[in-house]
Design a protein around this motif. Structure first.
Motif, PDB file in Angstrom:
ATOM      1  N   PRO A 249       0.821  -1.217   0.000  1.00 17.30           N
ATOM      2  CA  PRO A 249       0.000   0.000   0.000  1.00 17.30           C
ATOM      3  C   PRO A 249       0.854   1.266   0.000  1.00 17.30           C
ATOM      4  CG  PRO A 249      -0.877  -1.607   1.544  1.00 17.30           C
ATOM      5  CD  PRO A 249       0.439  -2.159   1.080  1.00 17.30           C
ATOM      6  N   SER A 250       0.543   2.173  -0.916  1.00 19.50           N
ATOM      7  CA  SER A 250       1.324   3.403  -1.037  1.00 19.50           C
ATOM      8  C   SER A 250       0.492   4.662  -0.818  1.00 19.50           C
ATOM      9  CB  SER A 250       1.983   3.475  -2.422  1.00 19.50           C
ATOM     10  OG  SER A 250       0.998   3.417  -3.451  1.00 19.50           O
ATOM     11  N   GLY A 251      -0.798   4.485  -0.484  1.00 16.37           N
ATOM     12  CA  GLY A 251      -1.648   5.649  -0.235  1.00 16.37           C
ATOM     13  C   GLY A 251      -1.197   6.439   0.982  1.00 16.37           C
ATOM     14  N   ARG A 252      -0.702   5.734   1.998  1.00 13.49           N
ATOM     15  CA  ARG A 252      -0.163   6.348   3.209  1.00 13.49           C
ATOM     16  C   ARG A 252       1.098   5.577   3.568  1.00 13.49           C
ATOM     17  NH1 ARG A 252      -2.958   5.534   7.649  1.00 13.49           N
ATOM     18  NH2 ARG A 252      -2.527   7.533   8.658  1.00 13.49           N
ATOM     19  N   PHE A 253       2.208   6.293   3.737  1.00 12.04           N
ATOM     20  CA  PHE A 253       3.451   5.603   4.064  1.00 12.04           C
ATOM     21  C   PHE A 253       4.354   6.500   4.900  1.00 12.04           C
ATOM     22  CE2 PHE A 253       4.152   7.740   0.017  1.00 12.04           C
ATOM     23  CZ  PHE A 253       5.399   8.315   0.166  1.00 12.04           C
ATOM     24  N   CYS A 254       5.347   5.867   5.548  1.00 12.07           N
ATOM     25  CA  CYS A 254       6.321   6.573   6.379  1.00 12.07           C
ATOM     26  C   CYS A 254       7.715   6.346   5.820  1.00 12.07           C
ATOM     27  CB  CYS A 254       6.309   6.048   7.825  1.00 12.07           C
ATOM     28  SG  CYS A 254       4.746   6.212   8.662  1.00 12.07           S
ATOM     29  N   PHE A 255       8.571   7.338   5.966  1.00 10.73           N
ATOM     30  CA  PHE A 255       9.969   7.190   5.578  1.00 10.73           C
ATOM     31  C   PHE A 255      10.830   7.304   6.825  1.00 10.73           C
ATOM     32  CE2 PHE A 255      14.070   9.109   4.423  1.00 10.73           C
ATOM     33  CZ  PHE A 255      14.548   8.124   3.583  1.00 10.73           C
ATOM     34  N   GLU A 256      11.602   6.248   7.118  1.00  9.76           N
ATOM     35  CA  GLU A 256      12.487   6.250   8.283  1.00  9.76           C
ATOM     36  C   GLU A 256      13.950   6.401   7.898  1.00  9.76           C
ATOM     37  OE1 GLU A 256      12.169   6.221  11.555  1.00  9.76           O
ATOM     38  OE2 GLU A 256       9.976   6.200  11.575  1.00  9.76           O
ATOM     39  N   GLY A 257      14.302   6.064   6.665  1.00 18.10           N
ATOM     40  CA  GLY A 257      15.699   6.156   6.263  1.00 18.10           C
ATOM     41  C   GLY A 257      16.571   5.180   7.036  1.00 18.10           C
ATOM     42  N   PHE A 258      17.771   5.621   7.407  1.00 17.19           N
ATOM     43  CA  PHE A 258      18.688   4.783   8.176  1.00 17.19           C
ATOM     44  C   PHE A 258      18.358   4.873   9.658  1.00 17.19           C
ATOM     45  CE2 PHE A 258      21.191   5.658   4.337  1.00 17.19           C
ATOM     46  CZ  PHE A 258      21.648   4.389   4.031  1.00 17.19           C
ATOM     47  N   LEU A 259      18.227   3.734  10.326  1.00 19.28           N
ATOM     48  CA  LEU A 259      18.008   3.712  11.761  1.00 19.28           C
ATOM     49  C   LEU A 259      19.325   3.951  12.488  1.00 19.28           C
ATOM     50  CD1 LEU A 259      15.701   0.566  12.064  1.00 19.28           C
ATOM     51  CD2 LEU A 259      15.005   2.960  11.875  1.00 19.28           C
ATOM     52  N   ALA A 260      19.219   4.323  13.769  1.00 17.20           N
ATOM     53  CA  ALA A 260      20.412   4.429  14.600  1.00 17.20           C
ATOM     54  C   ALA A 260      21.135   3.084  14.579  1.00 17.20           C
ATOM     55  CB  ALA A 260      20.035   4.817  16.024  1.00 17.20           C
ATOM     56  N   SER A 261      22.459   3.098  14.663  1.00 18.79           N
ATOM     57  CA  SER A 261      23.224   1.865  14.502  1.00 18.79           C
ATOM     58  C   SER A 261      23.169   0.941  15.705  1.00 18.79           C
ATOM     59  CB  SER A 261      24.688   2.191  14.184  1.00 18.79           C
ATOM     60  OG  SER A 261      25.264   2.974  15.231  1.00 18.79           O
ATOM     61  N   ARG A 262      22.893   1.494  16.895  1.00 18.92           N
ATOM     62  CA  ARG A 262      22.895   0.638  18.092  1.00 18.92           C
ATOM     63  C   ARG A 262      22.196   1.359  19.252  1.00 18.92           C
ATOM     64  NH1 ARG A 262      28.036   2.505  17.343  1.00 18.92           N
ATOM     65  NH2 ARG A 262      28.632   0.588  16.271  1.00 18.92           N
ATOM     66  N   GLY A 263      22.091   0.620  20.370  1.00 23.44           N
ATOM     67  CA  GLY A 263      21.633   1.213  21.620  1.00 23.44           C
ATOM     68  C   GLY A 263      20.137   1.419  21.731  1.00 23.44           C
ATOM     69  N   LYS A 264      19.763   2.181  22.754  1.00 25.52           N
ATOM     70  CA  LYS A 264      18.349   2.400  23.065  1.00 25.52           C
ATOM     71  C   LYS A 264      17.616   3.117  21.939  1.00 25.52           C
ATOM     72  CE  LYS A 264      18.690   2.440  28.113  1.00 25.52           C
ATOM     73  NZ  LYS A 264      18.456   3.246  29.346  1.00 25.52           N
ATOM     74  N   GLU A 265      18.317   4.063  21.296  1.00 21.22           N
ATOM     75  CA  GLU A 265      17.666   4.800  20.207  1.00 21.22           C
ATOM     76  C   GLU A 265      17.226   3.854  19.101  1.00 21.22           C
ATOM     77  OE1 GLU A 265      18.470   8.517  17.097  1.00 21.22           O
ATOM     78  OE2 GLU A 265      20.105   7.777  18.377  1.00 21.22           O
TER      79      GLU A 265
END
Length: 289
Positions: free
Chosen positions: A133-149
């Protein structure tokens, strides 16, 4: 603004360049890059191949995450002097998961016009070819590499009901797929796109489990774009184990112990504390494997 009037003095042009197939460079982008006063490149050596093929003779400046602070005043000075400036990334549309965003903001704050010359983008290219589905979507890109974040971001992605787009480097792809399998469940819809627009373009799916199996057998190469199907929308009594794992992961990422996370979520949701703790135990065991 017509092509004959471009590039205009004192204007920042954000120019989309090919993500693989050189035929995707638009005539307008070609014209701007060959006539602009100066070009800010993510990597002057990488972009040099494209610019040299166009016969572009403009002055080139490197502009990347490691020199942003020092380079911004210099680039803004060019605009202040009435020169035209183009911004390009190694591939695709600048300003998405790269420091071009900061240059655009600084140029606008200084009163300069910013014009985008549209071009390819890995995120939208992967999305529209995924079948999800592409009607509604989110872009996160690169996630944090490690840890709580990273744990908090993964938990948010797992519980997101819209289609989510992620970027990942090849050497970290398998680990990300394992984490998504743990939080989302093996059968969550997923397509991993690589080598987009190139001869060996590949789409791997249609589930997390299928993608993980493939890349455990075939070493990932090239930057990857993941298109993850959204979490099922259901009532509070019908949530899946994947949903509760994501909720537990978010609590633990914020500092709660395994037992405290199970207790807090049981109180908030009315779910069985014993069942939630069993899910925590499974998560810990999977992490240790």
């Amino acid at each position: 603004m017509s092509q004959r009037e471009e590039p205009a003095p004192g204007v920042l042009y954000v120019v989309g360049t090919p993500i693989g197939h050189l035929g995707d460079l638009s005539p307008r982008a070609r014209s701007v890059l060959t006539n602009v006063s100066a070009i800010a490149c993510e990597d002057t050596r990488h972009s040099g191949h494209l610019l040299n093929s166009l016969g572009a003779q403009s002055q080139r400046f490197s502009f990347h995450q490691h020199n942003t602070k020092a380079r911004l005043p210099q680039l803004l000075q060019l605009l202040n002097e009435g020169q035209s400036l183009a911004l390009i990334s190694d591939a695709g549309l600048p300003g998405i998961s790269d420091p071009g965003e900061q240059l655009v903001a600084a140029a606008r704050a200084a009163g300069h016009q910013v014009i985008c010359i549209p071009g390819p983008c890995a995120a939208t290219t992967a999305l529209v070819s995924s079948g999800l589905p592409s009607g509604r979507f989110c872009f996160e890109g690169f996630l944090a590499s490690r840890g709580k974040e990273r744990q908090q971001q993964l938990a948010a992605v797992a519980s997101e009901t819209r289609t989510t787009i992620l970027y990942e480097a090849p050497h970290r792809l398998v680990q990300l797929l394992k984490e998504l399998a743990q939080l989302c469940g093996d059968e969550r819809p997923l397509q991993v796109a690589r080598e987009l627009t190139k001869r060996h373009e590949q789409q791997v799916g249609p589930t997390i489990a299928a993608a993980l199996e493939h890349f455990l057998e075939h070493k990932p190469l090239g930057e990857c774009t993941l298109v993850l199907g959204g979490a099922p929308i259901s009532g509070p009594d019908q949530q899946s184990d994947a949903h509760w794992r994501a909720e537990l992961a978010a609590l633990m990422a914020s500092g709660a112990s395994a037992s405290d996370a199970a207790r807090q979520l049981a109180q908030q949701s009315g779910q069985s504390r014993r069942a939630l703790y069993a899910l925590v135990h499974q998560m810990v065991e999977n992490e240790s494997e």
